[in-house]
Design an enzyme around this catalytic site. Structure first.
Site, mmCIF file in Angstrom:
data_model
loop_
_atom_site.group_PDB
_atom_site.id
_atom_site.type_symbol
_atom_site.label_atom_id
_atom_site.label_comp_id
_atom_site.label_asym_id
_atom_site.label_seq_id
_atom_site.Cartn_x
_atom_site.Cartn_y
_atom_site.Cartn_z
ATOM 1 N N CYS A 1 0.836 -1.197 0.000
ATOM 2 C CA CYS A 1 0.000 0.000 0.000
ATOM 3 C C CYS A 1 0.876 1.254 0.000
ATOM 4 C CB CYS A 1 -0.922 0.007 1.217
ATOM 5 S SG CYS A 1 -2.102 1.382 1.229
ATOM 6 N N ASP B 1 0.331 3.786 1.671
ATOM 7 C CA ASP B 1 0.244 4.386 3.013
ATOM 8 C C ASP B 1 1.635 4.724 3.561
ATOM 9 O OD1 ASP B 1 0.002 4.593 5.969
ATOM 10 O OD2 ASP B 1 -2.082 4.024 5.599
ATOM 11 N N ARG C 1 2.729 4.978 6.373
ATOM 12 C CA ARG C 1 3.138 4.276 7.600
ATOM 13 C C ARG C 1 3.650 2.867 7.329
ATOM 14 N NH1 ARG C 1 -2.639 5.112 10.194
ATOM 15 N NH2 ARG C 1 -3.072 4.508 8.033
ATOM 16 N N HIS D 1 -2.097 -4.065 4.968
ATOM 17 C CA HIS D 1 -1.927 -3.653 6.366
ATOM 18 C C HIS D 1 -3.300 -3.452 6.996
ATOM 19 C CE1 HIS D 1 -2.772 0.761 5.890
ATOM 20 N NE2 HIS D 1 -2.490 0.475 4.629
ATOM 21 N N CYS E 1 -6.300 -0.310 6.765
ATOM 22 C CA CYS E 1 -6.012 0.337 5.475
ATOM 23 C C CYS E 1 -7.129 1.328 5.116
ATOM 24 C CB CYS E 1 -5.866 -0.720 4.384
ATOM 25 S SG CYS E 1 -5.477 -0.002 2.762
#
Ligand code: CO
Length: 211
Positions: free
Chosen positions: A41, A43, A45, A97, A100
């Site tokens: 992803c 993302d 993080r 994750h 998400c």
């Protein structure tokens, strides 16, 4: 907002790497031979190399919102083909994750961001296909997390159906596909147990798709 800090960071990083290993950059400049392809992803993080403790040169990376593997995505198609056929990676890691935002958005209905909603349609479809199981989960966050898991397993199946992967398996090459999921809250990586190591394990539909 100035990006001065980023150049400062880069200067420190370069100095640190060179102090550790004077040949670090000259060696990397000669080429790459990563053993792994990461499909994860976007993302912020979920930083691929950091999570796995891998250095530059060790991980070929593709990231998009909700770590989707879509057959007509020319970008990802080129990444998989290059990683498998040219770099000859041995393991493909599809890494979702928990929590998400892309998966949560697909569960929550249209976001009003047309491009994002269109991109997330496969997750919306997956939600619809698993409606009974997901609706039976009372806690909304647990429901998101379960769809995150189902999404990873589906994307592993999609990688298995990819022509470059099918070709590698037909040639008898070692190529393992793994479905993993990362916990934002504790930094732990989990194996979802949907590993595929050959064409025999790919769904029939994927063989038919190749036509
Ligand atoms: Co995400």
């Amino acid at each position: 907002m100035s990006i001065t800090r980023l150049f400062d960071n880069n200067r420190h990083w370069r100095a640190h790497k060179t102090a550790q290993d004077p040949t670090f950059f000259s060696r990397l400049a000669r080429g790459q031979a990563p053993a792994y392809l990461w499909i994860g992803c976007s993302d912020s993080r979920v930083p691929a190399n950091d999570i796995l403790g891998l250095e530059p040169g060790e991980l070929f990376v593709h990231r998009n919102i909700a770590n989707l593997v879509v057959a007509d995505d020319a970008n990802l198609c080129a990444v998989i083909t290059y990683a498998v056929a040219a770099l000859r990676v041995r393991d493909v890691l599809v890494v979702g994750h928990y929590g998400c935002g892309g998966v949560r958005a697909a569960l929550g209905g249209p976001s009003g961001l047309e491009a994002v909603d269109a991109w997330l349609r496969p997750v919306t479809d997956l939600h619809a296909a698993n409606r009974a199981e997901l609706d039976a989960i009372a806690d909304p966050e647990a429901r998101v997390d379960r769809l995150c898991e189902l999404n990873v397993a589906q994307q592993v199946a999609n990688v298995a159906a990819h022509p470059a992967v099918q070709d590698a398996w037909a040639e008898g090459r070692t190529l393992n596909l793994h479905g993993l999921i990362y916990g934002l809250a504790d930094g732990q990586l989990h194996d979802l147990g949907c590993t595929r190591t050959g064409a025999a394990e790919a769904p029939r539909a994927s063989a038919a798709q190749r036509g």
